[in-house]
Design an enzyme around this catalytic site. Structure first.
Site, short mmCIF file in Angstrom:
data_model
loop_
_atom_site.label_atom_id
_atom_site.label_comp_id
_atom_site.label_asym_id
_atom_site.label_seq_id
_atom_site.Cartn_x
_atom_site.Cartn_y
_atom_site.Cartn_z
N LYS A 151 1.10 4.40 -2.74
CA LYS A 151 0.83 5.79 -2.37
C LYS A 151 2.06 6.69 -2.52
O LYS A 151 1.92 7.88 -2.83
CB LYS A 151 0.25 5.85 -0.94
CG LYS A 151 -1.13 5.21 -0.83
CD LYS A 151 -2.13 5.82 -1.83
CE LYS A 151 -3.52 5.25 -1.70
NZ LYS A 151 -4.48 5.88 -2.62
N TYR A 189 0.84 -1.21 0.00
CA TYR A 189 0.00 0.00 0.00
C TYR A 189 0.87 1.25 0.00
O TYR A 189 0.64 2.19 -0.78
CB TYR A 189 -0.91 -0.02 1.23
CG TYR A 189 -1.82 1.19 1.33
CD1 TYR A 189 -2.95 1.30 0.53
CD2 TYR A 189 -1.55 2.22 2.23
CE1 TYR A 189 -3.79 2.40 0.62
CE2 TYR A 189 -2.39 3.32 2.33
CZ TYR A 189 -3.50 3.40 1.53
OH TYR A 189 -4.33 4.50 1.61
#
Length: 253
Positions: free
Chosen positions: A162, A158
Site C-alpha cells: 500500500k 500489506y
C-alpha cells in the site's frame, strides 16, 4: 457530478464485493457505463444484477479477470475497448486484505500473493489501459489504505504494497498529467466488508475496539468510499492529481 459521469465508460477491478461492488453501484446510479471485473465470477454476476436499472445499465459488461496475470489483463482490456472504443476512467480496486501475522510467520507464498495482486495487478491494469484512455479528461482512482502511510506491526507485507501503491500512483500522476489524465489515490480506513475478516478477526470485541478507536464511532462502509471515488472521477476534481485522500473517519491515536 451526475452530469459529467453519465455515459462515461469506467473499468473497475475488484468489483465482486466490498468497496468495488459499492462503487459500481454508485457509478451506475450516476449514469456511467461499467465494465466490471473480478476473479470471483458468481459474485461478479451478483454485482452486475445490483447495477441493473440505471440509465445506461443495459450497456454494462462483466469480465472475469486475474489482475496479477498480464496476459489476462491485456485480453480483457482489449475486449472492453472493442465494445466501447475507449475508457474514460479506471478504478483500480482489486486487492488482498492482510492477515495479521509476524514477519517470521509470513510465508514467501503470502508475500508473492499480496505483491502480485495489490501492486503488480495495478501496474498491469494501468499499463494496459493507458493507450485507450480519453485524453484529456480521463482519470485513474487507485485504492491504497491508511496502511499506505501508517505502519502497523503484523502487516508488513500489506503495508509495503500500500505504500507502493501511493508511490506508483504519484509517479503516474506526473507521467500522465501532461496528457490531461489524472491519477488520484483513495486511502480507506477500517471498512466493514467481508474481506476484512483477517483484520477484524471475526470477534465482536475486535469490532468494538475498532469502533471505539474512531472519532466517528463506527467502521466505514463501501458507500463511504464510493462517493469519494465518484468525486475524484468527476469534473469537480479536475485540478486534483496525485492526491491521496484518506477516508477513515479519523483514527484516535
Amino acid at each position: 457530478m451526475s452530469s459529467n459521469l453519465s455515459g462515461k465508460v469506467i473499468l473497475l477491478t475488484g468489483a465482486a464485493s466490498g468497496i468495488g461492488r459499492g462503487t459500481a453501484i454508485k457509478l451506475n446510479s450516476l449514469g456511467a457505463i461499467l465494465a466490471i471485473t473480478d476473479v470471483n465470477e458468481p459474485a461478479l454476476a451478483e454485482t452486475l444484477t445490483l447495477c441493473s436499472g440505471g440509465s445506461n445499465s443495459e450497456h454494462h459488461t462483466a469480465h472475469t479477470l486475474d489482475v496479477s496475470n498480464s496476459a489476462d489483463v491485456e485480453e480483457r482490456v482489449a475486449q472492453v475497448v472493442t465494445k466501447y472504443g475507449h475508457i474514460d476512467h479506471v478504478f483500480n480496486c482489486a486487492g488482498v486484505n492482510p492477515t495479521a501475522m509476524s514477519l517470521t510467520e509470513t510465508s514467501e507464498a503470502y508475500f508473492d500473493k499480496l505483491v502480485s495482486v495489490n501492486l503488480k495487478g495495478m501496474f498491469n491494469v494501468t499499463k494496459a489501459t493507458i493507450p485507450h484512455m480519453i485524453a484529456p479528461g480521463g482519470s485513474y482512482v487507485n485504492v491504497s489504505s491508511i496502511s499506505g502511510w501508517n505502519p502497523d506491526a503484523g502487516t508488513a507485507v500489506y503495508c509495503a504494497t500500500k505504500f507502493g501503491v501511493i508511490g506508483f500512483s504519484k509517479c503516474m500522476a506526473l507521467e500522465l498529467g501532461p496528457k490531461g489524465i489524472r491519477v488520484n489515490i483513495v486511502a480507506p480506513g477500517y471498512i466493514n466488508t467481508p474481506t476484512n475478516a483477517g483484520i477484524v478477526r471475526g470477534t465482536p470485541e475486535a469490532r468494538r475496539r475498532m469502533e471505539q478507536g474512531n472519532a466517528l464511532g463506527r467502521m466505514g462502509t463501501p458507500e463511504d468510499i464510493a462517493g469519494v471515488v465518484a468525486f475524484l472521477m468527476s469534473d469537480e476534481a479536475r485540478y486534483m492529481n496525485g492526491s491521496v485522500v484518506g477516508v477513515d473517519g479519523m483514527l484516535i491515536t
